[in-house]
Design a protein around this motif. Structure first.
Motif, PDB file in Angstrom:
ATOM      1  N   LEU A 130       0.836  -1.200   0.000  1.00  0.00           N
ATOM      2  CA  LEU A 130       0.000   0.000   0.000  1.00  0.00           C
ATOM      3  C   LEU A 130       0.876   1.257   0.000  1.00  0.00           C
ATOM      4  O   LEU A 130       0.663   2.169  -0.799  1.00  0.00           O
ATOM      5  N   SER A 131       1.870   1.301   0.879  1.00  0.00           N
ATOM      6  CA  SER A 131       2.753   2.476   0.983  1.00  0.00           C
ATOM      7  C   SER A 131       3.513   2.738  -0.308  1.00  0.00           C
ATOM      8  O   SER A 131       3.633   3.885  -0.749  1.00  0.00           O
ATOM      9  N   THR A 132       3.996   1.678  -0.933  1.00  0.00           N
ATOM     10  CA  THR A 132       4.738   1.815  -2.190  1.00  0.00           C
ATOM     11  C   THR A 132       3.836   2.385  -3.283  1.00  0.00           C
ATOM     12  O   THR A 132       4.215   3.317  -3.993  1.00  0.00           O
ATOM     13  N   GLN A 133       2.642   1.845  -3.408  1.00  0.00           N
ATOM     14  CA  GLN A 133       1.714   2.338  -4.426  1.00  0.00           C
ATOM     15  C   GLN A 133       1.279   3.774  -4.116  1.00  0.00           C
ATOM     16  O   GLN A 133       1.203   4.600  -5.016  1.00  0.00           O
ATOM     17  N   PHE A 134       1.030   4.074  -2.868  1.00  0.00           N
ATOM     18  CA  PHE A 134       0.634   5.418  -2.457  1.00  0.00           C
ATOM     19  C   PHE A 134       1.723   6.430  -2.822  1.00  0.00           C
ATOM     20  O   PHE A 134       1.439   7.476  -3.393  1.00  0.00           O
ATOM     21  N   LYS A 135       2.963   6.093  -2.521  1.00  0.00           N
ATOM     22  CA  LYS A 135       4.081   7.000  -2.810  1.00  0.00           C
ATOM     23  C   LYS A 135       4.272   7.166  -4.323  1.00  0.00           C
ATOM     24  O   LYS A 135       4.546   8.264  -4.808  1.00  0.00           O
ATOM     25  N   ARG A 136       4.116   6.080  -5.078  1.00  0.00           N
ATOM     26  CA  ARG A 136       4.266   6.147  -6.530  1.00  0.00           C
ATOM     27  C   ARG A 136       3.229   7.093  -7.140  1.00  0.00           C
ATOM     28  O   ARG A 136       3.527   7.850  -8.052  1.00  0.00           O
ATOM     29  N   VAL A 137       2.008   7.079  -6.621  1.00  0.00           N
ATOM     30  CA  VAL A 137       0.929   7.897  -7.178  1.00  0.00           C
ATOM     31  C   VAL A 137       0.969   9.332  -6.661  1.00  0.00           C
ATOM     32  O   VAL A 137       0.806  10.276  -7.428  1.00  0.00           O
ATOM     33  N   THR A 138       1.186   9.511  -5.360  1.00  0.00           N
ATOM     34  CA  THR A 138       1.076  10.847  -4.762  1.00  0.00           C
ATOM     35  C   THR A 138       2.412  11.575  -4.619  1.00  0.00           C
ATOM     36  O   THR A 138       2.426  12.790  -4.463  1.00  0.00           O
ATOM     37  N   GLY A 139       3.500  10.821  -4.616  1.00  0.00           N
ATOM     38  CA  GLY A 139       4.806  11.442  -4.411  1.00  0.00           C
ATOM     39  C   GLY A 139       5.206  11.540  -2.951  1.00  0.00           C
ATOM     40  O   GLY A 139       6.298  11.996  -2.628  1.00  0.00           O
ATOM     41  N   SER A 140       4.317  11.143  -2.049  1.00  0.00           N
ATOM     42  CA  SER A 140       4.669  11.142  -0.624  1.00  0.00           C
ATOM     43  C   SER A 140       4.174   9.860   0.029  1.00  0.00           C
ATOM     44  O   SER A 140       3.257   9.205  -0.479  1.00  0.00           O
ATOM     45  N   SER A 141       4.767   9.533   1.133  1.00  0.00           N
ATOM     46  CA  SER A 141       4.360   8.327   1.853  1.00  0.00           C
ATOM     47  C   SER A 141       3.062   8.617   2.611  1.00  0.00           C
ATOM     48  O   SER A 141       2.722   9.782   2.843  1.00  0.00           O
ATOM     49  N   PRO A 142       2.361   7.577   3.032  1.00  0.00           N
ATOM     50  CA  PRO A 142       1.146   7.803   3.816  1.00  0.00           C
ATOM     51  C   PRO A 142       1.405   8.612   5.090  1.00  0.00           C
ATOM     52  O   PRO A 142       0.628   9.500   5.436  1.00  0.00           O
ATOM     53  N   SER A 143       2.514   8.346   5.765  1.00  0.00           N
ATOM     54  CA  SER A 143       2.802   9.092   6.994  1.00  0.00           C
ATOM     55  C   SER A 143       3.125  10.556   6.682  1.00  0.00           C
ATOM     56  O   SER A 143       2.717  11.452   7.419  1.00  0.00           O
ATOM     57  N   ASP A 144       3.844  10.818   5.568  1.00  0.00           N
ATOM     58  CA  ASP A 144       4.095  12.204   5.164  1.00  0.00           C
ATOM     59  C   ASP A 144       2.789  12.910   4.832  1.00  0.00           C
ATOM     60  O   ASP A 144       2.581  14.073   5.178  1.00  0.00           O
ATOM     61  N   PHE A 145       1.888  12.209   4.159  1.00  0.00           N
ATOM     62  CA  PHE A 145       0.580  12.775   3.807  1.00  0.00           C
ATOM     63  C   PHE A 145      -0.172  13.179   5.072  1.00  0.00           C
ATOM     64  O   PHE A 145      -0.741  14.264   5.161  1.00  0.00           O
ATOM     65  N   LYS A 146      -0.154  12.298   6.054  1.00  0.00           N
ATOM     66  CA  LYS A 146      -0.851  12.560   7.312  1.00  0.00           C
ATOM     67  C   LYS A 146      -0.223  13.757   8.044  1.00  0.00           C
ATOM     68  O   LYS A 146      -0.940  14.608   8.576  1.00  0.00           O
ATOM     69  N   GLN A 147       1.106  13.845   8.037  1.00  0.00           N
ATOM     70  CA  GLN A 147       1.794  14.957   8.692  1.00  0.00           C
ATOM     71  C   GLN A 147       1.516  16.289   8.001  1.00  0.00           C
ATOM     72  O   GLN A 147       1.361  17.309   8.657  1.00  0.00           O
TER      73      GLN A 147
END
Length: 186
Positions: free
Chosen positions: A157-174
């Motif tokens: 999930l994290s890898t796909q999220f970062k590939r699409v958004t450019g940030s990790s899920p935790s970075d997105f949350k921060q």
């Protein structure tokens, strides 16, 4: 009579359509995402007024078969990812084929031809948007979100999220938390 409607992807859209039908005196209806089934006669003028009024709200009645099929595909995906408590445990391709009664390759080819992106990319984009929602609600941790959306692991999930958004899920949350803090300091 069945009417397929493009861009009808939320409960708010359903309410808009219901209100437009009510204004025209059409009340014996069943409304689903992307589809209105009318159980009473509709005059040509009512039909044209509905078409015009829906356009003014950003919704569009679909007339040709390809557009109707694309609308059905999008609605099945949106309903499956955003409004279902559990994403199906079978492959998305099998689910779509079974739900729409078409071969997945055919659905995929038509979808790509009309939309300019692959069906798989459309599904991924919606899964990422759902992950963002779930992260913002802060009710589930990443492992629980991965399980809910049937990712093989939180790492996948994290890898796909970062590939699409450019940030990790935790970075997105921060980033969200920083924006909230900044708004509080205004």
């Amino acid at each position: 009579m069945k009417i397929y409607i493009k861009y009808m992807v939320s409960m708010r859209c359903k309410l808009v359509v219901k209100e437009e039908l009510k204004k025209l005196g059409i009340e014996k209806v069943q409304i689903e995402l992307g589809l209105v089934e009318i159980f009473e006669p509709v005059s040509d003028s009512q039909y044209e007024k509905l078409k015009k009024n829906l356009l003014l709200t950003g919704l569009e009645m679909l007339d040709d078969k390809k557009s109707i099929l694309i609308g059905k595909i999008k609605n099945v995906i949106i309903e499956m990812i955003h409004y279902s408590d559990d994403v199906p445990k079978i492959n998305f391709s099998d689910y779509l084929s079974k739900k729409l009664d078409y071969n997945y390759t055919y659905l995929s080819n038509i979808f790509s031809e009309v939309n300019g992106i692959t069906l798989q990319q459309f599904i991924i984009n919606h899964r990422i948007e759902r992950i963002k929602e779930l992260l913002l609600y802060e009710e589930l941790n990443l492992t629980e979100i991965a399980h809910k959306l049937h990712y093989s692991s939180a790492a996948h999930l994290s890898t796909q999220f970062k590939r699409v958004t450019g940030s990790s899920p935790s970075d997105f949350k921060q980033m969200r938390e920083k924006r909230l803090i900044n708004l509080e300091n205004l």
